[in-house]
Design a protein around this motif. Structure first.
Motif, PDB file in Angstrom:
ATOM      1  N   ALA A 193      17.942  -0.972   1.674  1.00  0.00           N
ATOM      2  CA  ALA A 193      16.825  -0.051   1.889  1.00  0.00           C
ATOM      3  C   ALA A 193      16.393   0.595   0.576  1.00  0.00           C
ATOM      4  N   LEU A 194      17.357   0.984  -0.263  1.00  0.00           N
ATOM      5  CA  LEU A 194      17.011   1.566  -1.558  1.00  0.00           C
ATOM      6  C   LEU A 194      16.345   0.540  -2.462  1.00  0.00           C
ATOM      7  N   THR A 195      16.811  -0.695  -2.406  1.00  0.00           N
ATOM      8  CA  THR A 195      16.185  -1.748  -3.196  1.00  0.00           C
ATOM      9  C   THR A 195      14.733  -1.942  -2.774  1.00  0.00           C
ATOM     10  N   LEU A 196      14.500  -1.993  -1.461  1.00  0.00           N
ATOM     11  CA  LEU A 196      13.134  -2.168  -0.971  1.00  0.00           C
ATOM     12  C   LEU A 196      12.244  -1.010  -1.412  1.00  0.00           C
ATOM     13  N   LEU A 197      12.772   0.211  -1.368  1.00  0.00           N
ATOM     14  CA  LEU A 197      11.975   1.372  -1.783  1.00  0.00           C
ATOM     15  C   LEU A 197      11.565   1.255  -3.242  1.00  0.00           C
ATOM     16  N   THR A 198      12.488   0.861  -4.110  1.00  0.00           N
ATOM     17  CA  THR A 198      12.143   0.752  -5.532  1.00  0.00           C
ATOM     18  C   THR A 198      11.202  -0.425  -5.787  1.00  0.00           C
ATOM     19  N   GLU A 199      11.173  -1.400  -4.889  1.00  0.00           N
ATOM     20  CA  GLU A 199      10.264  -2.532  -5.080  1.00  0.00           C
ATOM     21  C   GLU A 199       8.844  -2.217  -4.621  1.00  0.00           C
ATOM     22  N   VAL A 200       8.684  -1.303  -3.654  1.00  0.00           N
ATOM     23  CA  VAL A 200       7.337  -0.910  -3.255  1.00  0.00           C
ATOM     24  C   VAL A 200       6.841   0.290  -4.043  1.00  0.00           C
ATOM     25  N   ASP A 201       7.759   1.006  -4.697  1.00  0.00           N
ATOM     26  CA  ASP A 201       7.365   2.102  -5.582  1.00  0.00           C
ATOM     27  C   ASP A 201       8.294   2.111  -6.785  1.00  0.00           C
ATOM     28  N   ARG A 202       7.816   1.579  -7.897  1.00  0.00           N
ATOM     29  CA  ARG A 202       8.684   1.449  -9.073  1.00  0.00           C
ATOM     30  C   ARG A 202       9.057   2.801  -9.669  1.00  0.00           C
ATOM     31  N   PHE A 203       8.410   3.874  -9.212  1.00  0.00           N
ATOM     32  CA  PHE A 203       8.738   5.203  -9.725  1.00  0.00           C
ATOM     33  C   PHE A 203       9.629   5.997  -8.771  1.00  0.00           C
ATOM     34  N   ALA A 204      10.098   5.368  -7.694  1.00  0.00           N
ATOM     35  CA  ALA A 204      11.034   6.055  -6.803  1.00  0.00           C
ATOM     36  C   ALA A 204      12.315   6.387  -7.566  1.00  0.00           C
ATOM     37  N   ASP A 205      12.751   7.621  -7.474  1.00  0.00           N
ATOM     38  CA  ASP A 205      13.922   8.089  -8.216  1.00  0.00           C
ATOM     39  C   ASP A 205      15.164   7.920  -7.332  1.00  0.00           C
ATOM     40  N   VAL A 206      15.792   6.756  -7.431  1.00  0.00           N
ATOM     41  CA  VAL A 206      16.931   6.426  -6.573  1.00  0.00           C
ATOM     42  C   VAL A 206      18.116   7.326  -6.894  1.00  0.00           C
ATOM     43  N   ASP A 207      18.331   7.613  -8.155  1.00  0.00           N
ATOM     44  CA  ASP A 207      19.483   8.461  -8.536  1.00  0.00           C
ATOM     45  C   ASP A 207      19.351   9.848  -7.874  1.00  0.00           C
ATOM     46  N   GLY A 231       0.811  -1.207   0.000  1.00  0.00           N
ATOM     47  CA  GLY A 231       0.000   0.000   0.000  1.00  0.00           C
ATOM     48  C   GLY A 231       0.847   1.261   0.000  1.00  0.00           C
ATOM     49  N   VAL A 232       0.182   2.416   0.029  1.00  0.00           N
ATOM     50  CA  VAL A 232       0.897   3.686  -0.003  1.00  0.00           C
ATOM     51  C   VAL A 232       1.775   3.848   1.229  1.00  0.00           C
ATOM     52  N   THR A 233       1.280   3.402   2.387  1.00  0.00           N
ATOM     53  CA  THR A 233       2.068   3.552   3.607  1.00  0.00           C
ATOM     54  C   THR A 233       3.383   2.785   3.512  1.00  0.00           C
ATOM     55  N   ALA A 234       3.416   1.718   2.740  1.00  0.00           N
ATOM     56  CA  ALA A 234       4.658   0.959   2.567  1.00  0.00           C
ATOM     57  C   ALA A 234       5.748   1.828   1.956  1.00  0.00           C
ATOM     58  N   THR A 235       5.380   2.747   1.087  1.00  0.00           N
ATOM     59  CA  THR A 235       6.386   3.622   0.480  1.00  0.00           C
ATOM     60  C   THR A 235       6.958   4.581   1.512  1.00  0.00           C
ATOM     61  N   LYS A 236       6.087   5.105   2.376  1.00  0.00           N
ATOM     62  CA  LYS A 236       6.572   5.997   3.443  1.00  0.00           C
ATOM     63  C   LYS A 236       7.505   5.239   4.378  1.00  0.00           C
TER      64      LYS A 236
END
Length: 409
Positions: A389-403, A363-368
């Motif tokens: 942690a960055l990997t997990l973020l991109t897996e719960v939000d494929r549009f997270a801008d890691v760069d 859900g959305v809260t997972a991204t937070k």
């Protein structure tokens, strides 16, 4: 609507950004089970409480005889904002939706199932409004509105429908619903005490949490609390106590935001007492058990957040965390509150672990939660922890801008 994302994101409309990958850390299968009823309308007792609501209406509520009080939906959960749309995309459970009732295939299927019934029947309208409210974020279809229909007043089902319509519209546009003559009338003069209680609760909720004027809510809180005896006298014990749990957790929040933590704790004690009595009165029926489980879930969340607000420690919420681990180990909102307690008390490793467990809830809260977990890992400084942690973020939000995140760090 304010964006729920606290980190930079890629443009979701850019085809080049719409990557999907097989997750290595995010348990996709489990998250799909937790949110599955939002996609299938099939109930699953192991799913999160919130996405179960519409499925419960379809599989249980709408199948009961019209004269059964449980043929009316009593869950307090509501979809707010485009969160269902995001979750279905996050878990690849459905084709992209624009979150409108007109294009949503799940809502359309529910409406088709109701066509054999008289579409003007008040009970069917009530069931549909509650189901749509649990699924979609856009306004009600015009044929389901009717809050100004005075003919509905004086009828228990009609007033319940008026309440659900108002609740739906306020959830979509809180600012536009700062005043609600319909809810005020229901809170004062509805036929049933439960409708008066819920209308007073809704009015007080927005004054406390959305408009930030808790003192203005006091008359509605007093009015609602004065209904407890009448509600208990006119309802089955499990039902009366479940509704009282919902009201008392709001009273606890009122005291908490007013800085009266001791009063808030007393309200929580009353709520947990009512919850215990509601559970004792259950006789094995699945529908009452669902409503009691919803009340328990929400109350547990309020109790943990109250501890966070009052400077509680992880040890101080051990009993609540044990209940959370036992009943809803991946409830993202409540698990986030546990993480915040750990972070505030300086236990950063435990905070990171709790944020990451919250992220597994989807859900959305997972991204937070995933983003906060990344921030904590960055403070701890371990390179492998930051990478995970960055990997997990991109897996719960494929549009997270890691760069962009790395550059900002």
């Amino acid at each position: 609507m304010t964006s729920p994302f606290a980190y930079p994101r890629l443009d979701p409309t850019d085809p080049a950004a719409a990557r999907r990958r097989v997750p290595a850390l995010f348990d996709l299968d489990r998250a799909r089970r937790l949110w599955g009823p939002w996609a299938s309308l099939d109930d699953d007792a192991s799913a999160h409480i919130v996405p179960r609501h519409a499925a419960v209406i379809r599989s249980a509520v709408a199948t009961l005889p019209a004269d059964d009080p449980l043929a009316r939906p009593w869950a307090q959960a509501h979809a707010t904002g485009p969160f269902r749309r995001f979750t279905l995309d996050q878990l690849a459970l459905a084709e992209p939706l624009d979150d409108s009732t007109a294009s949503d295939p799940v809502i359309a299927a529910f409406q088709r199932e109701r066509r054999d019934a008289d579409p003007r029947a008040t009970l069917r309208r009530l069931q549909l409004v509650a189901a749509v409210g649990a699924l979609a974020a856009d306004p009600l279809p015009s044929e389901q509105r009717g809050g100004a229909d005075d003919s509905l007043y004086g009828s228990p089902i009609g007033e319940h429908l008026l309440y659900e319509i108002e609740r739906f519209e306020r959830a979509r546009d809180p600012e536009g619903a700062r005043e609600s003559p319909v809810l005020e009338r229901l809170a004062v003069s509805a036929v049933e005490p439960v409708t008066r209680l819920l209308a007073a609760k809704n009015l007080a909720n927005y004054l406390i949490l959305d408009f930030g004027v808790p003192e203005a809510a006091r008359p509605w809180l007093h009015r609602g609390a004065a209904l407890y005896d009448e509600l208990r006298a006119r309802s089955e014990p499990w039902f009366a106590h479940t509704m009282i749990v919902h009201f008392e957790r709001l009273v606890a929040l009122y005291w908490a935001v007013s800085g009266r933590i001791d009063e808030a704790r007393r309200s929580l004690d009353r709520a947990f007492g009512s919850l215990e009595r509601a559970a004792e009165d259950l006789r094995g029926d699945a529908l009452p058990a669902y409503y009691v489980a919803e009340a328990r879930s929400f109350l547990l969340g309020v109790a943990v957040r109250l501890q966070a607000r009052s400077g509680g420690t992880f040890d101080g919420v051990a009993e609540l965390v044990e209940a959370l681990d036992r009943e809803e180990p991946f409830n993202p909102e409540t698990r986030m509150a546990v993480a915040e307690i750990c972070a505030a008390s300086g236990d950063l490793p435990s905070a990171a672990e709790q944020y990451e467990q919250a992220a597994q809830g989807g859900g959305v809260t997972a991204t937070k939660a995933a983003y906060r977990g990344y921030e904590i890992r960055r403070r701890l400084g371990a390179h492998d922890g930051i990478e995970r942690a960055l990997t997990l973020l991109t897996e719960v939000d494929r549009f997270a801008d890691v760069d962009a995140l790395i550059a900002r760090a």
